[in-house]
Design a protein around this motif. Structure first.
Motif, PDB file in Angstrom:
ATOM      1  N   SER A 247      -8.379  -9.321 -13.293  1.00  0.00           N
ATOM      2  CA  SER A 247      -8.190 -10.743 -13.000  1.00  0.00           C
ATOM      3  C   SER A 247      -7.713 -11.468 -14.258  1.00  0.00           C
ATOM      4  CB  SER A 247      -9.514 -11.375 -12.551  1.00  0.00           C
ATOM      5  OG  SER A 247      -9.978 -10.779 -11.364  1.00  0.00           O
ATOM      6  N   ASN A 248      -6.948 -12.543 -14.057  1.00  0.00           N
ATOM      7  CA  ASN A 248      -6.585 -13.407 -15.181  1.00  0.00           C
ATOM      8  C   ASN A 248      -7.831 -14.172 -15.619  1.00  0.00           C
ATOM      9  OD1 ASN A 248      -3.806 -12.734 -15.064  1.00  0.00           O
ATOM     10  ND2 ASN A 248      -3.528 -14.159 -13.380  1.00  0.00           N
ATOM     11  N   ILE A 249      -7.899 -14.476 -16.910  1.00  0.00           N
ATOM     12  CA  ILE A 249      -9.100 -15.121 -17.468  1.00  0.00           C
ATOM     13  C   ILE A 249      -8.684 -16.341 -18.292  1.00  0.00           C
ATOM     14  CG2 ILE A 249     -11.160 -14.797 -18.903  1.00  0.00           C
ATOM     15  CD1 ILE A 249     -10.730 -11.749 -18.590  1.00  0.00           C
ATOM     16  N   LEU A 250      -9.422 -17.440 -18.150  1.00  0.00           N
ATOM     17  CA  LEU A 250      -9.291 -18.585 -19.047  1.00  0.00           C
ATOM     18  C   LEU A 250     -10.573 -18.685 -19.871  1.00  0.00           C
ATOM     19  CD1 LEU A 250      -7.581 -21.514 -17.075  1.00  0.00           C
ATOM     20  CD2 LEU A 250      -6.657 -20.174 -18.970  1.00  0.00           C
ATOM     21  N   VAL A 251     -10.401 -18.705 -21.194  1.00  0.00           N
ATOM     22  CA  VAL A 251     -11.538 -18.785 -22.117  1.00  0.00           C
ATOM     23  C   VAL A 251     -11.516 -20.156 -22.788  1.00  0.00           C
ATOM     24  CG1 VAL A 251     -12.571 -17.825 -24.204  1.00  0.00           C
ATOM     25  CG2 VAL A 251     -11.533 -16.293 -22.529  1.00  0.00           C
TER      26      VAL A 251
ATOM     27  N   SER B 142       5.934 -26.634 -24.012  1.00  0.00           N
ATOM     28  CA  SER B 142       6.984 -25.948 -23.251  1.00  0.00           C
ATOM     29  C   SER B 142       6.791 -25.962 -21.737  1.00  0.00           C
ATOM     30  CB  SER B 142       7.092 -24.490 -23.739  1.00  0.00           C
ATOM     31  OG  SER B 142       7.369 -24.449 -25.126  1.00  0.00           O
ATOM     32  N   GLY B 143       5.727 -26.611 -21.253  1.00  0.00           N
ATOM     33  CA  GLY B 143       5.512 -26.637 -19.808  1.00  0.00           C
ATOM     34  C   GLY B 143       4.919 -25.329 -19.299  1.00  0.00           C
ATOM     35  N   ASP B 144       4.900 -25.171 -17.959  1.00  0.00           N
ATOM     36  CA  ASP B 144       4.223 -24.011 -17.373  1.00  0.00           C
ATOM     37  C   ASP B 144       5.160 -23.022 -16.678  1.00  0.00           C
ATOM     38  OD1 ASP B 144       4.935 -25.402 -15.135  1.00  0.00           O
ATOM     39  OD2 ASP B 144       2.904 -25.752 -14.402  1.00  0.00           O
ATOM     40  N   ASP B 145       6.485 -23.143 -16.902  1.00  0.00           N
ATOM     41  CA  ASP B 145       7.443 -22.238 -16.250  1.00  0.00           C
ATOM     42  C   ASP B 145       7.162 -20.776 -16.592  1.00  0.00           C
ATOM     43  OD1 ASP B 145       8.649 -24.314 -15.043  1.00  0.00           O
ATOM     44  OD2 ASP B 145      10.511 -24.265 -16.206  1.00  0.00           O
ATOM     45  N   THR B 146       6.927 -20.512 -17.894  1.00  0.00           N
ATOM     46  CA  THR B 146       6.689 -19.136 -18.329  1.00  0.00           C
ATOM     47  C   THR B 146       5.405 -18.589 -17.715  1.00  0.00           C
ATOM     48  OG1 THR B 146       7.832 -19.549 -20.408  1.00  0.00           O
ATOM     49  CG2 THR B 146       6.395 -17.628 -20.338  1.00  0.00           C
ATOM     50  N   LEU B 147       4.371 -19.418 -17.668  1.00  0.00           N
ATOM     51  CA  LEU B 147       3.107 -18.980 -17.056  1.00  0.00           C
ATOM     52  C   LEU B 147       3.308 -18.688 -15.572  1.00  0.00           C
ATOM     53  CD1 LEU B 147       0.530 -21.432 -18.706  1.00  0.00           C
ATOM     54  CD2 LEU B 147       1.081 -19.092 -19.361  1.00  0.00           C
ATOM     55  N   TYR B 148       4.147 -19.481 -14.918  1.00  0.00           N
ATOM     56  CA  TYR B 148       4.440 -19.245 -13.503  1.00  0.00           C
ATOM     57  C   TYR B 148       5.077 -17.862 -13.327  1.00  0.00           C
ATOM     58  CZ  TYR B 148       6.636 -19.563  -8.919  1.00  0.00           C
ATOM     59  OH  TYR B 148       7.043 -19.295  -7.632  1.00  0.00           O
TER      60      TYR B 148
ATOM     61  N   LEU C 238      -0.972 -28.197 -15.180  1.00  0.00           N
ATOM     62  CA  LEU C 238      -0.336 -27.028 -14.570  1.00  0.00           C
ATOM     63  C   LEU C 238      -0.003 -27.271 -13.106  1.00  0.00           C
ATOM     64  CD1 LEU C 238      -2.686 -24.230 -16.003  1.00  0.00           C
ATOM     65  CD2 LEU C 238      -0.445 -24.909 -16.885  1.00  0.00           C
ATOM     66  N   ASP C 239       1.074 -26.634 -12.673  1.00  0.00           N
ATOM     67  CA  ASP C 239       1.405 -26.604 -11.251  1.00  0.00           C
ATOM     68  C   ASP C 239       0.213 -25.959 -10.512  1.00  0.00           C
ATOM     69  OD1 ASP C 239       2.454 -24.993  -8.842  1.00  0.00           O
ATOM     70  OD2 ASP C 239       4.162 -26.284  -9.289  1.00  0.00           O
ATOM     71  N   PRO C 240      -0.179 -26.500  -9.352  1.00  0.00           N
ATOM     72  CA  PRO C 240      -1.335 -25.936  -8.632  1.00  0.00           C
ATOM     73  C   PRO C 240      -1.247 -24.427  -8.399  1.00  0.00           C
ATOM     74  CG  PRO C 240      -0.641 -27.985  -7.612  1.00  0.00           C
ATOM     75  CD  PRO C 240       0.378 -27.677  -8.673  1.00  0.00           C
ATOM     76  N   ARG C 241      -0.013 -23.911  -8.182  1.00  0.00           N
ATOM     77  CA  ARG C 241       0.148 -22.461  -7.962  1.00  0.00           C
ATOM     78  C   ARG C 241      -0.203 -21.683  -9.227  1.00  0.00           C
ATOM     79  NH1 ARG C 241       6.283 -22.727  -6.222  1.00  0.00           N
ATOM     80  NH2 ARG C 241       6.122 -24.211  -7.934  1.00  0.00           N
ATOM     81  N   VAL C 242       0.216 -22.220 -10.397  1.00  0.00           N
ATOM     82  CA  VAL C 242      -0.080 -21.556 -11.671  1.00  0.00           C
ATOM     83  C   VAL C 242      -1.576 -21.655 -11.955  1.00  0.00           C
ATOM     84  CG1 VAL C 242       0.365 -21.558 -14.154  1.00  0.00           C
ATOM     85  CG2 VAL C 242       2.219 -22.088 -12.563  1.00  0.00           C
ATOM     86  N   ARG C 243      -2.144 -22.832 -11.702  1.00  0.00           N
ATOM     87  CA  ARG C 243      -3.566 -23.050 -11.996  1.00  0.00           C
ATOM     88  C   ARG C 243      -4.439 -22.078 -11.218  1.00  0.00           C
ATOM     89  NH1 ARG C 243      -4.871 -28.269  -9.908  1.00  0.00           N
ATOM     90  NH2 ARG C 243      -3.300 -29.016 -11.375  1.00  0.00           N
ATOM     91  N   SER C 244      -4.132 -21.899  -9.944  1.00  0.00           N
ATOM     92  CA  SER C 244      -4.970 -21.020  -9.117  1.00  0.00           C
ATOM     93  C   SER C 244      -4.828 -19.558  -9.526  1.00  0.00           C
ATOM     94  CB  SER C 244      -4.625 -21.188  -7.637  1.00  0.00           C
ATOM     95  OG  SER C 244      -3.288 -20.789  -7.385  1.00  0.00           O
ATOM     96  N   ARG C 245      -3.607 -19.145  -9.911  1.00  0.00           N
ATOM     97  CA  ARG C 245      -3.396 -17.742 -10.324  1.00  0.00           C
ATOM     98  C   ARG C 245      -4.007 -17.469 -11.700  1.00  0.00           C
ATOM     99  NH1 ARG C 245       1.243 -14.796  -8.110  1.00  0.00           N
ATOM    100  NH2 ARG C 245       2.141 -15.892  -6.338  1.00  0.00           N
TER     101      ARG C 245
ATOM    102  N   ASP D 106      -9.203 -26.971 -25.176  1.00  0.00           N
ATOM    103  CA  ASP D 106      -8.945 -28.179 -24.393  1.00  0.00           C
ATOM    104  C   ASP D 106      -9.211 -27.886 -22.915  1.00  0.00           C
ATOM    105  OD1 ASP D 106      -8.011 -30.395 -23.096  1.00  0.00           O
ATOM    106  OD2 ASP D 106      -6.048 -30.437 -24.057  1.00  0.00           O
ATOM    107  N   LEU D 107     -10.320 -28.394 -22.411  1.00  0.00           N
ATOM    108  CA  LEU D 107     -10.699 -28.125 -21.020  1.00  0.00           C
ATOM    109  C   LEU D 107      -9.776 -28.797 -20.012  1.00  0.00           C
ATOM    110  CD1 LEU D 107     -14.527 -28.612 -21.483  1.00  0.00           C
ATOM    111  CD2 LEU D 107     -13.482 -26.501 -20.709  1.00  0.00           C
ATOM    112  N   LYS D 108      -9.029 -29.809 -20.464  1.00  0.00           N
ATOM    113  CA  LYS D 108      -8.241 -30.614 -19.531  1.00  0.00           C
ATOM    114  C   LYS D 108      -6.795 -30.147 -19.384  1.00  0.00           C
ATOM    115  CE  LYS D 108     -10.921 -34.864 -19.975  1.00  0.00           C
ATOM    116  NZ  LYS D 108     -10.890 -36.310 -20.294  1.00  0.00           N
ATOM    117  N   PHE D 109      -6.365 -29.182 -20.194  1.00  0.00           N
ATOM    118  CA  PHE D 109      -4.944 -28.829 -20.161  1.00  0.00           C
ATOM    119  C   PHE D 109      -4.514 -28.277 -18.799  1.00  0.00           C
ATOM    120  CE2 PHE D 109      -5.926 -24.373 -20.560  1.00  0.00           C
ATOM    121  CZ  PHE D 109      -4.773 -23.713 -20.144  1.00  0.00           C
TER     122      PHE D 109
END
Length: 415
Positions: free
Chosen positions: A56-60, A164-170, A199-206, A192-195
């Motif tokens: 799974s992807n992880i956010l720390v 740079s936005g969230d295109d690369t993360l997408y 994000l685009d909702p699709r990127v955030r959920s993935r 930063d808990l708020k960043f």
């Protein structure tokens, strides 16, 4: 022949037993103290990679100095060691660490990942010059050549998103849909808990399949970390009574930041060494604290934009004039005076109020809202940095040369 200027310093025995880098944040010890829970949480997720599956992807998340980067690098070494003992095809687990303070563009991140899979004699992706689409296609092609699991750590991921936005993360979170042989997983590290709100909702959920929060260290935990590192860095008897406890207490009270605690001990040792003393005492710690705080101010002030420097100088000169509790209007009047002297464009009072807020957030000034009832509200601005030292730093800027040693016209605040 004249003696070399470094000769007398070279003859002084170093206070350090080993490389002083042991006391720097970049050093990763064999055992990370007081982070077992977080290490085990992340390891239980990443173990899928050693079975040939996509973790799974992880956010720390966590404040600066809470061990996030150290844990990520420690787990990188551990997973590579574990993979080496496995049979094919589970052996090919790649762990890629990228610091997004250094690599902060879409092109840079994709190029950095892609070059890990370029064979020795193949053409590497250049630092610039190709289209982002071409870099992505090369990355995808090389990545999918053989079965493998890739874990990409994006440290300071919030800096990357803000710039740079969230295109690369997408693309990176979606790439598994197109891969046939390889699998890729992301670990994002941020204070930063708020960043994620950007994000685009699709990127955030993935991206946020799993979230792990690192709490600040308390005084006892910082003390254990300092004792561990000091045992490696110094001979026995070098550290005086109370030194470790004072370093831990100072940083636990202010930040709970292990990086700053280690820096405090290292700088205290360097001050003792320069004084040709063989023992570090509490006085060295106090001097080190003052030096580190001043160094932080120097760096923060030195890198300010010119307009912000003018605002800060206006506040300092107002303080120098005896106006210790300045209002926004006082600062704006002084700022306009300095801007004219330096031939700098004059910003609106509203924009200057924004710059004062930024200086407040950086801790260089304190701006408190004061109400006058029907007369409205304004801010009372106090200096939070050493006046003379900060003024000297500002006056080193060539753009501020015309106001070097300048005295403001007398200001008075109507109460």
């Amino acid at each position: 022949m004249q003696d070399n200027v470094f000769k007398e310093y070279l003859e002084v025995k170093s206070i350090f037993k080993r490389d002083r880098d042991v006391l720097r944040p970049s050093y990763i010890p064999d055992k990370l103290l007081h982070r077992d829970e977080q290490i085990n949480q992340i390891a239980s997720i990443l173990v899928s990679a050693l079975r040939g599956d996509q973790p799974s992807n992880i956010l720390v998340f966590g404040k600066t100095g809470t061990g996030k980067t150290a844990t990520a690098k420690f787990l990188g070494k551990e997973i590579q060691t574990a993979a080496e003992g496995l049979p094919e095809p589970f052996r090919d687990v790649r762990y890629i660490y990228i610091n997004c303070e250094v690599v902060d563009t879409q092109y840079g991140v994709l190029q950095n990942i892609g070059n890990h899979f370029i064979e020795e004699f193949d053409e590497r992706i250049p630092p610039t010059g190709w289209s982002t689409e071409r870099v992505y296609n090369i990355l995808w092609e090389k990545l999918d050549k053989t079965p493998k699991v890739v874990v990409v750590v994006l440290d300071e991921i919030d800096r990357f998103v803000y710039k740079s936005g969230d295109d690369t993360l997408y693309h990176l979170t979606k790439i598994n849909d197109d891969l046939k042989n390889a699998k890729i997983s992301l670990i994002g590290i941020s204070n930063d808990l708020k960043f994620t709100e950007l994000l685009d909702p699709r990127v955030r959920s993935r991206l946020s399949d799993e979230k792990i929060v690192f709490p600040p260290y308390d005084a006892d935990q910082l003390k254990d970390i300092l004792i561990q590192r000091a045992a490696i860095a110094f001979e026995e008897g070098v550290i005086g009574d109370g030194v470790i406890g004072l370093c831990a207490a100072v940083e636990a009270h202010e930040h709970g930041d292990a990086r700053r605690a280690l820096d405090l001990l290292r700088v205290a040792a360097e001050i003792a060494e320069r004084s040709q003393e063989t023992e570090i005492n509490e006085n060295h710690v106090i001097k080190a604290k003052n030096k580190i705080e001043l160094d932080c101010v120097i760096e923060a002030v030195r890198t300010l934009p010119v307009q912000s420097k003018l605002v800060l100088l206006a506040i300092l000169l107002g303080e120098e004039n005896g106006n210790s509790k300045q209002m926004t209007g006082d600062v704006y009047t002084a700022y306009k005076e300095l801007a004219k002297k330096t031939s700098t464009g004059i910003l609106s009072q509203r924009r200057i109020a924004d710059l004062i807020s930024e200086l407040d957030m950086m801790g260089l000034v304190s701006a408190r809202v004061k109400s006058f009832g029907r007369g409205g509200r304004t801010r009372e601005i106090l200096v939070s940095v050493p006046l003379l030292e900060t003024k000297r730093i500002l006056e080193r800027d060539p753009m501020l040369e015309p106001v070097k040693g300048y005295k403001l016209k007398v200001q008075s605040t109507l109460m």
